[in-house]
Design a protein around this motif. Sequence first.
Motif, PDB file in Angstrom:
ATOM      1  N   ASN A   1       0.828  -1.210   0.000  1.00  0.00           N
ATOM      2  CA  ASN A   1       0.000   0.000   0.000  1.00  0.00           C
ATOM      3  C   ASN A   1       0.862   1.260   0.000  1.00  0.00           C
ATOM      4  N   GLY A   2       1.905   1.241   0.822  1.00  0.00           N
ATOM      5  CA  GLY A   2       2.777   2.401   0.917  1.00  0.00           C
ATOM      6  C   GLY A   2       3.473   2.703  -0.393  1.00  0.00           C
ATOM      7  N   ARG A   3       3.982   1.668  -1.040  1.00  0.00           N
ATOM      8  CA  ARG A   3       4.665   1.864  -2.322  1.00  0.00           C
ATOM      9  C   ARG A   3       3.719   2.475  -3.354  1.00  0.00           C
ATOM     10  N   LYS A   4       2.508   1.960  -3.455  1.00  0.00           N
ATOM     11  CA  LYS A   4       1.537   2.483  -4.422  1.00  0.00           C
ATOM     12  C   LYS A   4       1.184   3.940  -4.117  1.00  0.00           C
ATOM     13  N   TRP A   5       1.063   4.269  -2.832  1.00  0.00           N
ATOM     14  CA  TRP A   5       0.695   5.632  -2.433  1.00  0.00           C
ATOM     15  C   TRP A   5       1.800   6.623  -2.792  1.00  0.00           C
ATOM     16  N   ILE A   6       3.033   6.212  -2.564  1.00  0.00           N
ATOM     17  CA  ILE A   6       4.168   7.080  -2.903  1.00  0.00           C
ATOM     18  C   ILE A   6       4.227   7.300  -4.409  1.00  0.00           C
ATOM     19  N   GLU A   7       4.084   6.246  -5.177  1.00  0.00           N
ATOM     20  CA  GLU A   7       4.140   6.376  -6.634  1.00  0.00           C
ATOM     21  C   GLU A   7       3.065   7.330  -7.149  1.00  0.00           C
ATOM     22  N   LYS A   8       1.899   7.314  -6.508  1.00  0.00           N
ATOM     23  CA  LYS A   8       0.777   8.117  -6.987  1.00  0.00           C
ATOM     24  C   LYS A   8       0.863   9.578  -6.556  1.00  0.00           C
ATOM     25  N   TYR A   9       1.309   9.819  -5.306  1.00  0.00           N
ATOM     26  CA  TYR A   9       1.213  11.172  -4.761  1.00  0.00           C
ATOM     27  C   TYR A   9       2.550  11.807  -4.353  1.00  0.00           C
ATOM     28  N   TYR A  10       3.570  11.016  -4.077  1.00  0.00           N
ATOM     29  CA  TYR A  10       4.782  11.561  -3.469  1.00  0.00           C
ATOM     30  C   TYR A  10       6.060  11.137  -4.187  1.00  0.00           C
ATOM     31  N   SER A  11       5.966  10.853  -5.452  1.00  0.00           N
ATOM     32  CA  SER A  11       7.176  10.551  -6.215  1.00  0.00           C
ATOM     33  C   SER A  11       7.901  11.854  -6.541  1.00  0.00           C
ATOM     34  N   ARG A  12       9.148  11.731  -6.900  1.00  0.00           N
ATOM     35  CA  ARG A  12       9.952  12.905  -7.247  1.00  0.00           C
ATOM     36  C   ARG A  12       9.305  13.691  -8.387  1.00  0.00           C
ATOM     37  N   SER A  13       8.853  13.005  -9.413  1.00  0.00           N
ATOM     38  CA  SER A  13       8.298  13.699 -10.579  1.00  0.00           C
ATOM     39  C   SER A  13       7.024  14.459 -10.229  1.00  0.00           C
ATOM     40  N   VAL A  14       6.173  13.864  -9.398  1.00  0.00           N
ATOM     41  CA  VAL A  14       4.911  14.516  -9.022  1.00  0.00           C
ATOM     42  C   VAL A  14       5.180  15.802  -8.248  1.00  0.00           C
ATOM     43  N   VAL A  15       6.079  15.745  -7.268  1.00  0.00           N
ATOM     44  CA  VAL A  15       6.309  16.912  -6.408  1.00  0.00           C
ATOM     45  C   VAL A  15       7.148  17.972  -7.119  1.00  0.00           C
ATOM     46  N   ILE A  16       8.100  17.558  -7.951  1.00  0.00           N
ATOM     47  CA  ILE A  16       8.864  18.546  -8.724  1.00  0.00           C
ATOM     48  C   ILE A  16       7.924  19.332  -9.637  1.00  0.00           C
ATOM     49  N   ASN A  17       6.917  18.678 -10.178  1.00  0.00           N
ATOM     50  CA  ASN A  17       5.917  19.392 -10.986  1.00  0.00           C
ATOM     51  C   ASN A  17       5.221  20.472 -10.156  1.00  0.00           C
ATOM     52  N   ALA A  18       4.944  20.161  -8.887  1.00  0.00           N
ATOM     53  CA  ALA A  18       4.299  21.140  -8.009  1.00  0.00           C
ATOM     54  C   ALA A  18       5.222  22.331  -7.755  1.00  0.00           C
ATOM     55  N   TYR A  19       6.511  22.065  -7.538  1.00  0.00           N
ATOM     56  CA  TYR A  19       7.472  23.161  -7.356  1.00  0.00           C
ATOM     57  C   TYR A  19       7.580  23.999  -8.632  1.00  0.00           C
ATOM     58  N   ASP A  20       7.621  23.337  -9.766  1.00  0.00           N
ATOM     59  CA  ASP A  20       7.732  24.035 -11.047  1.00  0.00           C
ATOM     60  C   ASP A  20       6.538  24.963 -11.266  1.00  0.00           C
ATOM     61  N   GLU A  21       5.339  24.461 -11.011  1.00  0.00           N
ATOM     62  CA  GLU A  21       4.134  25.279 -11.175  1.00  0.00           C
ATOM     63  C   GLU A  21       4.145  26.469 -10.221  1.00  0.00           C
ATOM     64  N   MET A  22       4.586  26.245  -8.982  1.00  0.00           N
ATOM     65  CA  MET A  22       4.643  27.331  -8.009  1.00  0.00           C
ATOM     66  C   MET A  22       5.616  28.417  -8.459  1.00  0.00           C
ATOM     67  N   VAL A  23       6.816  28.014  -8.877  1.00  0.00           N
ATOM     68  CA  VAL A  23       7.835  28.979  -9.291  1.00  0.00           C
ATOM     69  C   VAL A  23       7.353  29.800 -10.482  1.00  0.00           C
ATOM     70  N   ARG A  24       6.769  29.138 -11.460  1.00  0.00           N
ATOM     71  CA  ARG A  24       6.296  29.856 -12.650  1.00  0.00           C
ATOM     72  C   ARG A  24       5.175  30.827 -12.293  1.00  0.00           C
ATOM     73  N   GLU A  25       4.293  30.419 -11.403  1.00  0.00           N
ATOM     74  CA  GLU A  25       3.181  31.283 -11.005  1.00  0.00           C
ATOM     75  C   GLU A  25       3.682  32.510 -10.255  1.00  0.00           C
ATOM     76  N   ILE A  26       4.630  32.312  -9.336  1.00  0.00           N
ATOM     77  CA  ILE A  26       5.129  33.423  -8.525  1.00  0.00           C
ATOM     78  C   ILE A  26       6.013  34.355  -9.346  1.00  0.00           C
ATOM     79  N   ALA A  27       6.811  33.788 -10.249  1.00  0.00           N
ATOM     80  CA  ALA A  27       7.759  34.599 -11.023  1.00  0.00           C
ATOM     81  C   ALA A  27       7.060  35.589 -11.942  1.00  0.00           C
ATOM     82  N   VAL A  28       5.876  35.238 -12.430  1.00  0.00           N
ATOM     83  CA  VAL A  28       5.186  36.109 -13.391  1.00  0.00           C
ATOM     84  C   VAL A  28       4.058  36.897 -12.745  1.00  0.00           C
ATOM     85  N   TYR A  29       3.926  36.770 -11.432  1.00  0.00           N
ATOM     86  CA  TYR A  29       2.807  37.421 -10.735  1.00  0.00           C
ATOM     87  C   TYR A  29       2.868  38.939 -10.885  1.00  0.00           C
TER      88      TYR A  29
END
Length: 415
Positions: free
Chosen positions: A387-415
Motif C-alpha cells: 500500500n505504501g509503495r503504491k501511495w508514494i508512486e501516486k502522490y509523493y514521487s519525485r516527478s509529481v512533487v517537482i511538478n508542483a514546485y515548477d508550477e509554483m515557481v512559474r506562477e510566482i515569477a510572473v505574478y
Amino acid sequence: MTNILMLTLVYGPDTVSTANMMTDIAHGLSDKGHNVTVLTSVPHYNPSKEVLANPVMRSSWRKPFTESIEHGVRVLRVFMPPKRHKIWARAFDYIIFQALTTILAVYKVARPDVVFVTSPPITLGISGVLISWLRGGRFVYDVRELWPDVPVRMGLFRNPLLVKFVYWLEDFVYKKTAGISSIARSFNDTLVERGVPSKKLYFTPNFVDVDFIIPSESKNEFSSVHGLNNKFVVLYAGNVGLTQGLEILLEVAYGFTDNDDIQFVVVGDGAARKSLENALANSTLNNFRMLPFQPIRIVNSMYAASDVCIVPLLRGFSYDTVPSKIYTAMAAGRPVLASAETDSETAMLINESSAGVCVEPESTVALTEAIAFLYENPKRVVHMGDNGRKWIEKYYSRSVVINAYDEMVREIAVY
C-alpha cells in the motif's frame, strides 16, 4: 526561463535527508528549464573521506567558498565547520553562513527572479528578505519544520521575551514572502491560523526517487554484513535528535529479549546519539545495535533489510515536523510504525495510505503491542508495504512533487 536563487544550509553530498531533498529540487527545476544557482555550505554532516577528497567540497577561512556546476546547477559552497551540537556554537556557525551567502548573493550571482529559501533555521528567512530586497526577485520560503515551535517545545527558548521575539521574527518573514511552500497540509492550516493569507500557501510535500528506492529482497549486502538475515528487523534510520525520544526504543527492546528473531537497529547520528549509546552500553540488551549513517549506495539495501520502519516522536512534535524517512520506508515497500498525534500530518499520511500503524506518542506499551502485532501477522506487513509503495508512486514521487514546485515557481515569477 526563470532565474532561481536557492539558499539552503545543507545540500548534496551531505547525507541528511534535507540535503538530498534540496539537491533533487534544484536538479528537478533545472531539468524543467529554469536557471538554478544554489548557495549552500560545504558538506559538514559526517562527510566521507571520498567526499572531502574533492577540492570543491572543502573550504576554509582563507578560501571561504568554492564553485562548481552540477547537473546544470551552479553551486556555491561556503565554509562551514563540522556540525556542532552546542546551541551557541551552531548559532555562531549559522551567522557566519548567512553573512557569507548574502555577500555572494550580492556580488557573485545574477539578478534572480525567485529567491527560494528553505528552513530551518528560521534566521535564513532574514537572509531571504535581505537578498530579495538588495537584488530583486520574489521571495519564496520553504517550510520544512514549524519554527520556532520546535525549539520552544524543546525548551531551548524559555525566556518570555526571547519567545515573543522569535515568533515576531517568524511573522515578519512570512509577511515579506511572495509565496510559502510547506511539506504538510497541517502546516498550512497552522499558518492560516497565524494570519498568513491562504493564497500565499503551496503544498509541496516530501518525496522519493521511486527509481532509486525500490522494494527489494531482505537478504542483501546490508543484512548479511550486520547479521540480520532471517530476523524481524525494526529499523530507525535518520537524525538521532532530541525530538524523537529514541530512548523509548530501549524500553521497547527489553520487551523482546526472549525472542531472538526480533532485532532493533538505529542508523544515524545527531545530538542525542551519545546519550543513547551510553544508555545502550549500560543496558543488558543483546537485540539492539547502533550504526552510523550509511553511504547512499547502501540506503536501499538498508530499508529492504527491515521488516518495519519505526518513527517515534515525542508528544506534540508531530505537529511541527514530518519525518522524510516515512516516505522512504513507504517507497521501499516497508510498513511504518509511528508514534504521533492522530490529527498530525504523519498520522494522516499513514492512515490515508493504510501503510502502517500509528500509536500515541511516548507509550512503550503501545509500541510494544504494535511490534508484536506486526511480527505475528506477516501477511499484513506485506500488504501495508505494498500500500505504501503504491501511495508514494501516486502522490509523493519525485516527478509529481517537482511538478508542483515548477508550477509554483512559474506562477510566482510572473505574478
